[in-house]
Enzyme design. Structure first.
Site, PDB file in Angstrom:
ATOM      1  N   CYS A  60       0.834  -1.188   0.000  1.00 37.68           N
ATOM      2  CA  CYS A  60       0.000   0.000   0.000  1.00 37.68           C
ATOM      3  C   CYS A  60       0.882   1.256   0.000  1.00 37.68           C
ATOM      4  O   CYS A  60       1.978   1.249   0.557  1.00 37.68           O
ATOM      5  CB  CYS A  60      -0.854   0.044   1.259  1.00 37.68           C
ATOM      6  SG  CYS A  60      -1.956  -1.353   1.414  1.00 37.68           S
ATOM      7  N   ARG A  87       5.424   0.499  -6.131  1.00 39.84           N
ATOM      8  CA  ARG A  87       5.326  -0.359  -4.956  1.00 39.84           C
ATOM      9  C   ARG A  87       4.423  -1.565  -5.203  1.00 39.84           C
ATOM     10  O   ARG A  87       4.452  -2.521  -4.450  1.00 39.84           O
ATOM     11  CB  ARG A  87       4.769   0.443  -3.765  1.00 39.84           C
ATOM     12  CG  ARG A  87       5.709   1.493  -3.263  1.00 39.84           C
ATOM     13  CD  ARG A  87       4.990   2.462  -2.352  1.00 39.84           C
ATOM     14  NE  ARG A  87       4.654   1.899  -1.053  1.00 39.84           N
ATOM     15  CZ  ARG A  87       5.434   1.936   0.010  1.00 39.84           C
ATOM     16  NH1 ARG A  87       6.603   2.527  -0.063  1.00 39.84           N
ATOM     17  NH2 ARG A  87       5.055   1.429   1.156  1.00 39.84           N
ATOM     18  N   TRP A 122      -2.725  -2.675  -1.720  1.00 42.46           N
ATOM     19  CA  TRP A 122      -2.216  -3.987  -2.119  1.00 42.46           C
ATOM     20  C   TRP A 122      -2.888  -4.960  -1.161  1.00 42.46           C
ATOM     21  O   TRP A 122      -2.595  -4.976   0.027  1.00 42.46           O
ATOM     22  CB  TRP A 122      -0.700  -3.998  -1.976  1.00 42.46           C
ATOM     23  CG  TRP A 122      -0.032  -5.220  -2.493  1.00 42.46           C
ATOM     24  CD1 TRP A 122       0.301  -5.484  -3.798  1.00 42.46           C
ATOM     25  CD2 TRP A 122       0.428  -6.343  -1.735  1.00 42.46           C
ATOM     26  NE1 TRP A 122       0.924  -6.698  -3.892  1.00 42.46           N
ATOM     27  CE2 TRP A 122       1.015  -7.248  -2.638  1.00 42.46           C
ATOM     28  CE3 TRP A 122       0.400  -6.680  -0.388  1.00 42.46           C
ATOM     29  CZ2 TRP A 122       1.558  -8.466  -2.237  1.00 42.46           C
ATOM     30  CZ3 TRP A 122       0.948  -7.887   0.009  1.00 42.46           C
ATOM     31  CH2 TRP A 122       1.517  -8.756  -0.915  1.00 42.46           C
ATOM     32  N   ASN A 136      -1.600   1.684   5.722  1.00 45.57           N
ATOM     33  CA  ASN A 136      -0.673   0.669   5.219  1.00 45.57           C
ATOM     34  C   ASN A 136      -0.227  -0.136   6.428  1.00 45.57           C
ATOM     35  O   ASN A 136       0.138   0.441   7.451  1.00 45.57           O
ATOM     36  CB  ASN A 136       0.532   1.344   4.543  1.00 45.57           C
ATOM     37  CG  ASN A 136       1.628   0.355   4.176  1.00 45.57           C
ATOM     38  OD1 ASN A 136       1.374  -0.843   4.020  1.00 45.57           O
ATOM     39  ND2 ASN A 136       2.844   0.850   4.034  1.00 45.57           N
ATOM     40  N   GLY A 137      -0.274  -1.465   6.315  1.00 47.30           N
ATOM     41  CA  GLY A 137       0.118  -2.318   7.439  1.00 47.30           C
ATOM     42  C   GLY A 137      -0.960  -3.352   7.690  1.00 47.30           C
ATOM     43  O   GLY A 137      -1.840  -3.557   6.846  1.00 47.30           O
ATOM     44  N   GLU A 175      19.719 -15.731  -8.135  1.00 50.75           N
ATOM     45  CA  GLU A 175      19.259 -14.375  -8.447  1.00 50.75           C
ATOM     46  C   GLU A 175      18.822 -14.280  -9.919  1.00 50.75           C
ATOM     47  O   GLU A 175      17.811 -13.653 -10.236  1.00 50.75           O
ATOM     48  CB  GLU A 175      20.377 -13.374  -8.118  1.00 50.75           C
ATOM     49  CG  GLU A 175      20.098 -11.929  -8.449  1.00 50.75           C
ATOM     50  CD  GLU A 175      18.869 -11.352  -7.756  1.00 50.75           C
ATOM     51  OE1 GLU A 175      18.339 -11.963  -6.821  1.00 50.75           O
ATOM     52  OE2 GLU A 175      18.433 -10.263  -8.199  1.00 50.75           O
ATOM     53  N   LYS A 225      15.089 -13.326 -11.149  1.00 54.48           N
ATOM     54  CA  LYS A 225      14.780 -12.213 -12.058  1.00 54.48           C
ATOM     55  C   LYS A 225      13.860 -12.700 -13.171  1.00 54.48           C
ATOM     56  O   LYS A 225      12.880 -12.052 -13.508  1.00 54.48           O
ATOM     57  CB  LYS A 225      16.051 -11.627 -12.702  1.00 54.48           C
ATOM     58  CG  LYS A 225      16.958 -10.815 -11.828  1.00 54.48           C
ATOM     59  CD  LYS A 225      16.396  -9.491 -11.365  1.00 54.48           C
ATOM     60  CE  LYS A 225      15.555  -9.590 -10.162  1.00 54.48           C
ATOM     61  NZ  LYS A 225      16.052  -9.404  -8.866  1.00 54.48           N
ATOM     62  N   GLU A 230      10.282 -13.521 -11.854  1.00 52.00           N
ATOM     63  CA  GLU A 230       9.583 -12.319 -11.378  1.00 52.00           C
ATOM     64  C   GLU A 230       8.955 -11.533 -12.524  1.00 52.00           C
ATOM     65  O   GLU A 230       7.817 -11.097 -12.423  1.00 52.00           O
ATOM     66  CB  GLU A 230      10.574 -11.364 -10.693  1.00 52.00           C
ATOM     67  CG  GLU A 230      10.864 -11.648  -9.249  1.00 52.00           C
ATOM     68  CD  GLU A 230      11.840 -10.634  -8.655  1.00 52.00           C
ATOM     69  OE1 GLU A 230      11.576 -10.164  -7.555  1.00 52.00           O
ATOM     70  OE2 GLU A 230      12.871 -10.305  -9.295  1.00 52.00           O
ATOM     71  N   HIS A 278      21.010 -34.891  -8.574  1.00 50.48           N
ATOM     72  CA  HIS A 278      20.098 -35.327  -7.511  1.00 50.48           C
ATOM     73  C   HIS A 278      18.663 -34.907  -7.790  1.00 50.48           C
ATOM     74  O   HIS A 278      17.885 -34.730  -6.868  1.00 50.48           O
ATOM     75  CB  HIS A 278      20.574 -34.775  -6.160  1.00 50.48           C
ATOM     76  CG  HIS A 278      21.928 -35.259  -5.792  1.00 50.48           C
ATOM     77  ND1 HIS A 278      22.170 -36.538  -5.354  1.00 50.48           N
ATOM     78  CD2 HIS A 278      23.145 -34.653  -5.863  1.00 50.48           C
ATOM     79  CE1 HIS A 278      23.466 -36.697  -5.142  1.00 50.48           C
ATOM     80  NE2 HIS A 278      24.083 -35.558  -5.452  1.00 50.48           N
ATOM     81  N   LYS A 323       7.220  -3.876  -4.393  1.00 50.10           N
ATOM     82  CA  LYS A 323       8.605  -3.426  -4.241  1.00 50.10           C
ATOM     83  C   LYS A 323       9.060  -3.562  -2.794  1.00 50.10           C
ATOM     84  O   LYS A 323      10.180  -3.930  -2.506  1.00 50.10           O
ATOM     85  CB  LYS A 323       8.708  -1.964  -4.690  1.00 50.10           C
ATOM     86  CG  LYS A 323      10.106  -1.381  -4.594  1.00 50.10           C
ATOM     87  CD  LYS A 323      10.996  -1.993  -5.633  1.00 50.10           C
ATOM     88  CE  LYS A 323      12.437  -1.624  -5.489  1.00 50.10           C
ATOM     89  NZ  LYS A 323      13.316  -2.621  -6.139  1.00 50.10           N
TER      90      LYS A 323
HETATM   91  C1  G6P Z   1      10.437  -7.701  -2.449  1.00 52.57           C
HETATM   92  C2  G6P Z   1      11.045  -7.064  -3.685  1.00 52.57           C
HETATM   93  C3  G6P Z   1      12.414  -7.674  -3.952  1.00 52.57           C
HETATM   94  C4  G6P Z   1      13.300  -7.525  -2.726  1.00 52.57           C
HETATM   95  C5  G6P Z   1      12.646  -8.105  -1.475  1.00 52.57           C
HETATM   96  C6  G6P Z   1      13.411  -7.721  -0.220  1.00 52.57           C
HETATM   97  O1  G6P Z   1      10.162  -9.033  -2.710  1.00 52.57           O
HETATM   98  O2  G6P Z   1      10.209  -7.260  -4.805  1.00 52.57           O
HETATM   99  O3  G6P Z   1      13.005  -7.029  -5.058  1.00 52.57           O
HETATM  100  O4  G6P Z   1      14.512  -8.187  -2.952  1.00 52.57           O
HETATM  101  O5  G6P Z   1      11.327  -7.586  -1.326  1.00 52.57           O
HETATM  102  O6  G6P Z   1      13.341  -6.337  -0.078  1.00 52.57           O
HETATM  103  P1  G6P Z   1      14.372  -5.403   0.652  1.00 52.57           P
HETATM  104  O7  G6P Z   1      13.837  -4.024   0.429  1.00 52.57           O
HETATM  105  O8  G6P Z   1      14.355  -5.808   2.094  1.00 52.57           O
HETATM  106  O9  G6P Z   1      15.699  -5.630   0.029  1.00 52.57           O
END
Ligand code: G6P
Length: 606
Positions: free
Chosen positions: A2, A27, A74, A98-99, A479, A483, A486, A502, A601
């Site tokens: 949010c 976000r 959200w 938000n929360g 990673e 990517k 995502e 395995h 985000k």
């Molecule tokens: C969300 C974001 C990721 C990020 C993760 C941790 O999932 O989409 O891109 O790596 O949170 O976030 P932070 O702000 O703690 O690195």
């Protein structure tokens, strides 16, 4: 997550708030709403879907007024819908939140008994009702707000308006909220990019702070009603830094910004002549007493921690344990007072990472955060903080935050190594020379973008990808796979290459691209054997390496030779083509690269 914005000043609030909401779109959200106060009435507009939908409905001149709130939601409690979108209203009180309010079920039950009726499925709606409940008992609006805040369990950033008085209230606990100080006007926002085009002067609210905006002034109190003071910070982020700068997507811009982001993260910290790293901002106790290092985070930041384990253990010979923050916080980890706990977070607001840090603090560990956002909760609450100077990262998929995090971890290794006496000035100087070359080498990789785009075209229709790497390259492939899934929604899995036999080998056939990250290092030959096994099952290999090797290269489907560097820094380089591969596949498939479905985000709820 949010997003909240608010305005109190002398200009029309509607356009300002809609623009600020658009700047918070990164976000991630599913609905949006706005409330504008004008001479004792509040007009509310809410829409499921994008901010543009809300804009169409409210920016027609009918929402007039110079005080207001807006919100992107959200969904956590209740599906994305107009009725669940914020603001929520009860009596004359309007709230955006938000929360998560953890005790909302009990509160709702009690309020219903008193005759309150609820129109949404959200936890948020109890807040305006509770304020009304306290006002009905004869409290002033502000006293009712404070009494309500004391009853809420969980986390909140709140914007609150009262229809009958020209007052805006902002309050926070465990969810981010900042105040922007303009010229005779004030803003509230979940994050600085929302309002950075309007002001660069911010007050970072702390937990239990309540900001009251009245008659174009602000005063701060705590939930007990006591007056408090907070500093106004002037930040350097310019508006242009938060915009796309000619790139099609923020993510692409941020990938290309990495050489600069790393240079800025190194700036002022590497003292080449002295063979020293200067982290004047940290104040560690006696490093020789460190028993163990913990590295805890979520998502991409967790992958940086896994890389950190390799960097620290190989050089410092101190045991390092990495953990996912949501696991750490609930599993009674054996943390002692001589432990150093490093939390890594781009946003500084990830709920699980905050909780893990608190848990470790409680157990007596020294907490050090690596963070990208000034004034964020993690940056403020850790015993020490080292900022990555990546600038605002807007694309949901993290890129430049990751490579700057690894750069900080590398510098931290040098800093600790010198203090522990395991590295001397010459060792540090040699390492500094290597990291100084990274931005230039990265630039060379970015110039390979057109051939990576070509590869993306070749593989974009594949349904599954496997990513393999050994040692420090294992977190790198994790990673890379993250990517791809995502932003392209293609299934991608990463394994330590030694684990291939395995399980994942069962998946390999001519439809399955296997991405290998394998610079020529101590495990190269082992990984070559894994490549042979893929080739003999007619799998398609995309190889990222750092030296020519015709014997292998003739037999793989695609290969890229990247600039070489020392082992510890290889992930900073080899992740870049993986970011680009994911980006170009997603872009060719036409997905919403900067705001992929279902992702946020900043994950400010657990
Ligand atoms: C969300 C974001 C990721 C990020 C993760 C941790 O999932 O989409 O891109 O790596 O949170 O976030 P932070 O702000 O703690 O690195």
């Amino acid at each position: 997550m949010c997003g909240i914005v608010g305005y109190s000043g002398n200009s029309e609030a509607c356009d300002i708030l809609i623009e600020a909401l658009k700047r918070l779109e990164y976000r991630g959200y599913d609905s949006a709403g706005i409330a504008i106060w004008d001479k004792g009435t509040i007009k509310i507009g809410r829409k499921k879907g994008k901010v543009d939908e809300l804009k169409k409905a409210v920016c027609d001149g009918t929402f007039r007024g110079k005080l207001g709130l807006a919100h992107t939601r959200w969904a956590t409690h209740g599906t994305p819908s107009e009725k669940n979108a914020h603001p929520h209203k009860a009596g004359h009180v309007v709230v955006v939140h938000n929360g998560i309010i953890e005790n909302y079920i009990e509160l709702k039950k009690d309020l219903k008994k008193e005759g309150h009726t609820f129109l949404s499925d959200t936890d948020t709606e109890v807040i305006p009702h509770l304020i009304v409940h306290y006002m009905d008992k004869g409290n002033t609006f502000l006293d009712a707000v404070r009494a309500t805040l004391k009853e809420l369990k969980g986390s909140y950033a709140l914007g609150i308006l009262n229809e009958k008085e020209r007052i805006l209230v902002a309050a926070k606990k465990e969810s981010p909220l900042i105040v922007g100080v303009g010229n005779g006007e004030y803003f509230i926002a979940s994050d600085a990019p929302a309002i950075i085009n309007r002001t660069n002067r911010f007050i970072f609210l702390e937990d239990n702070d309540v900001a009251i905006f009245k008659n174009n002034t602000v005063r701060l109190i705590n939930t007990d009603g006591e007056k408090i003071e907070r500093k106004i910070h002037q930040v350097q982020w310019s508006d242009a830094m938060a915009e796309k700068g000619g790139y099609k997507h923020f993510m692409l811009k941020e990938i290309f910004e990495q050489p600069r982001a790393i240079s800025e993260t190194l700036l002022g910290r590497i003292k080449e002549e002295k063979g020293e790293i200067d982290f004047e901002e940290i104040n560690l106790p006696d490093v020789k007493k460190i028993n163990k290092i913990w590295m805890v985070a979520c998502g991409t930041s967790y992958h940086a921690c896994m890389i950190g384990k390799h960097i620290f253990e190989a050089n410092l010979r101190i045991p390092v344990e990495t953990d996912i923050a949501s696991e750490f916080r609930y599993r009674e980890p054996i943390v002692s007072k001589n432990d150093l706990l490093i939390v890594v977070s781009q946003s500084g607001e990830t709920a699980d990472t905050i909780a893990a840090m608190k848990e470790a603090k409680k157990k007596g560990a020294y907490t050090l955060s690596i963070c990208n956002v000034l004034g964020s909760t993690i940056a403020r609450d850790a015993d020490s903080v080292i900022f990555t100077h990546a600038g605002p990262e807007i694309g949901v998929a993290s890129t430049k935050a990751f490579t700057t995090q690894i750069s900080v971890i590398f510098m931290l290794m040098l800093y600790l190594g010198k203090r522990l006496g395991v590295l001397d000035s010459q060792d540090v100087r040699n390492h500094i020379l290597e990291i100084k070359k990274i931005p230039h080498k990265m630039q060379n990789i970015l110039e390979m973008a057109p051939s990576i785009e070509e590869a993306a075209r070749k593989y974009m229709q594949c349904k599954d990808f496997l990513y393999l790497g050994r040692g420090i390259h294992f977190p790198t492939v994790l990673e890379g796979a993250l990517k791809l899934k995502e932003i392209s929604y293609i299934h991608a899995e990463a394994y330590a290459a030694g684990e291939m036999k395995h399980g994942p080998i069962a998946l390999i056939d001519e439809q399955m691209p296997v991405v290998f990250v394998s610079p020529v290092d101590q495990t190269y030959k082992k990984t070559c054997s894994n490549m042979e096994e893929v080739i003999s099952r007619r799998g398609k290999i995309i190889l990222f390496t750092d030296k020519e090797d015709q014997e292998i290269h003739q037999r793989v489907d695609s290969y890229f030779v990247l600039p070489d560097t020392i082992y510890e820094l290889q992930p900073v380089l080899s992740v870049v083509p993986l970011q680009l591969l994911a980006y170009y596949i997603a872009n060719l498939l036409g997905t919403d690269v900067d705001q992929p479905r279902n992702l946020a985000k900043s994950v400010t709820v657990e």
